[in-house]
Design a protein around this motif. Structure first.
Motif, PDB file in Angstrom:
ATOM      1  N   VAL A 156      62.543  38.505  69.035  1.00  0.00           N
ATOM      2  CA  VAL A 156      61.563  37.726  68.264  1.00  0.00           C
ATOM      3  C   VAL A 156      62.152  36.383  67.863  1.00  0.00           C
ATOM      4  O   VAL A 156      61.497  35.343  67.958  1.00  0.00           O
ATOM      5  N   ILE A 207      65.070  44.050  68.851  1.00  0.00           N
ATOM      6  CA  ILE A 207      63.717  43.502  68.699  1.00  0.00           C
ATOM      7  C   ILE A 207      63.751  42.237  67.854  1.00  0.00           C
ATOM      8  O   ILE A 207      63.102  41.238  68.180  1.00  0.00           O
ATOM      9  N   SER A 208      64.535  42.262  66.795  1.00  0.00           N
ATOM     10  CA  SER A 208      64.676  41.090  65.929  1.00  0.00           C
ATOM     11  C   SER A 208      65.260  39.912  66.705  1.00  0.00           C
ATOM     12  O   SER A 208      64.808  38.764  66.563  1.00  0.00           O
ATOM     13  N   SER A 226      68.117  49.288  68.021  1.00  0.00           N
ATOM     14  CA  SER A 226      66.833  48.934  68.642  1.00  0.00           C
ATOM     15  C   SER A 226      66.098  47.902  67.797  1.00  0.00           C
ATOM     16  O   SER A 226      65.539  46.934  68.325  1.00  0.00           O
ATOM     17  N   ILE A 227      66.111  48.101  66.494  1.00  0.00           N
ATOM     18  CA  ILE A 227      65.465  47.137  65.596  1.00  0.00           C
ATOM     19  C   ILE A 227      66.181  45.793  65.654  1.00  0.00           C
ATOM     20  O   ILE A 227      65.539  44.736  65.661  1.00  0.00           O
TER      21      ILE A 227
END
Length: 92
Positions: free
Chosen positions: A85, A81-82, A77-78
């Motif tokens: 972005v 998101i990265s 998930s991180i």
């Protein structure tokens, strides 16, 4: 549960607690006989752990596997998101 841990737990029991344990588990083994028989009969682990309110080694491994799965979900998930972005930064 290891032999050492079982010996430590049983060693901390007073006579009444050990008698209750023996009644729940069954048999007339002394502490040393029980520990020796535990080594000879690893299939007793679930029953002993249940009586003592402990998790078996199998249950501990299952819990560790579940936690590893949760960690993988959080990590992915991180990473997602990265990536989002990064893409927003590149295209703006």
């Amino acid at each position: 549960m290891t032999r050492k841990k079982l010996k430590k737990i049983i060693g901390k029991m007073d006579e009444n607690d050990y008698e209750k344990f023996r009644k729940d588990f069954g048999g007339d083994d002394t502490e040393d006989e029980l520990i020796r028989n535990y080594i000879d009969h690893p299939e007793w682990e679930p029953r002993i752990c249940h009586i003592l309110g402990l998790k078996t080694e199998k249950e501990k491994m299952q819990q560790a596997t579940i936690f590893t799965g949760y960690a993988a979900v959080i990590s992915s998930s991180i990473a997602l998101i990265s990536l989002i972005v990064t893409l927003i930064t590149i295209y703006n």
